[in-house]
Design a protein around this motif. Structure first.
Motif, PDB file in Angstrom:
ATOM      1  N   PHE A 135       0.823  -1.210   0.000  1.00 10.34           N
ATOM      2  CA  PHE A 135       0.000   0.000   0.000  1.00 10.34           C
ATOM      3  C   PHE A 135       0.862   1.267   0.000  1.00 10.34           C
ATOM      4  O   PHE A 135       0.686   2.156  -0.830  1.00 10.34           O
ATOM      5  N   GLU A 136       1.795   1.355   0.930  1.00 13.70           N
ATOM      6  CA  GLU A 136       2.607   2.570   1.034  1.00 13.70           C
ATOM      7  C   GLU A 136       3.537   2.738  -0.159  1.00 13.70           C
ATOM      8  O   GLU A 136       3.731   3.851  -0.646  1.00 13.70           O
ATOM      9  N   LEU A 153       1.683   4.059  -3.214  1.00 16.78           N
ATOM     10  CA  LEU A 153       1.411   5.484  -3.101  1.00 16.78           C
ATOM     11  C   LEU A 153       2.689   6.317  -3.203  1.00 16.78           C
ATOM     12  O   LEU A 153       2.807   7.183  -4.065  1.00 16.78           O
ATOM     13  N   PHE A 154       3.660   6.036  -2.346  1.00 19.32           N
ATOM     14  CA  PHE A 154       4.823   6.917  -2.239  1.00 19.32           C
ATOM     15  C   PHE A 154       5.880   6.695  -3.313  1.00 19.32           C
ATOM     16  O   PHE A 154       6.555   7.635  -3.715  1.00 19.32           O
ATOM     17  N   VAL A 157       2.774   6.298  -7.240  1.00 18.84           N
ATOM     18  CA  VAL A 157       2.050   7.498  -7.662  1.00 18.84           C
ATOM     19  C   VAL A 157       2.924   8.743  -7.552  1.00 18.84           C
ATOM     20  O   VAL A 157       3.001   9.544  -8.492  1.00 18.84           O
ATOM     21  N   TRP A 164       3.693  11.023   6.697  1.00 16.75           N
ATOM     22  CA  TRP A 164       2.568  10.105   6.777  1.00 16.75           C
ATOM     23  C   TRP A 164       2.533   9.366   8.114  1.00 16.75           C
ATOM     24  O   TRP A 164       1.470   9.108   8.672  1.00 16.75           O
TER      25      TRP A 164
END
Length: 127
Positions: free
Chosen positions: A30-31, A34-35, A38, A62
């Motif tokens: 997940f992280e 995103l980091f 994306v 975060w």
């Protein structure tokens, strides 16, 4: 020295295997999606350093944000500790560089997973 981590191995069990699978998805996959996915898209010649630093800075922020908003686990007060944030800063830079060098999201996912599992299963990280 800070007490953040100390050698405290957890006996391996089927439960630990299940926890390791969960840790692969949250936080690792997940992280990193995103980091380092994306916010740090595929390699481009321009702005490499700024992408690494932006994603790393937001990744570091975060963690205490989870504590301050109540979104984190019950032990998330640790996420606001200076020694934890320093450790996360170093990890964030390493993950960003790995993303940039490999051109793939999967090596950072794997490294993130190994770091979290190592912390929890061998160095006394909270569950």
């Amino acid at each position: 020295m800070s007490g953040l981590a100390g050698w405290q191995p957890v006996p391996l069990s089927l439960t630990m295997f299940g926890i390791a699978i969960v840790l692969l998805i949250v936080p690792s996959l997940f992280e990193e999606l995103l980091f380092r996915g994306v916010l740090h898209p595929a390699r481009q010649a321009r702005h490499r350093l700024s992408r690494i630093l932006l994603a790393a800075g937001l990744f570091v922020l975060w963690h205490p944000l989870q504590f301050w908003t109540g979104l984190g686990p019950p032990w998330s007060s640790l996420f606001a500790a200076p020694d934890f944030l320093l450790t996360v800063s170093v990890a964030a830079l390493a993950l960003g560089i790995l993303r940039e060098v490999s051109g793939s999201i999967w090596p950072p996912v794997a490294l993130h997973w190994v770091m979290v599992c190592g912390w929890k299963f061998a160095f006394g990280g909270p569950f």
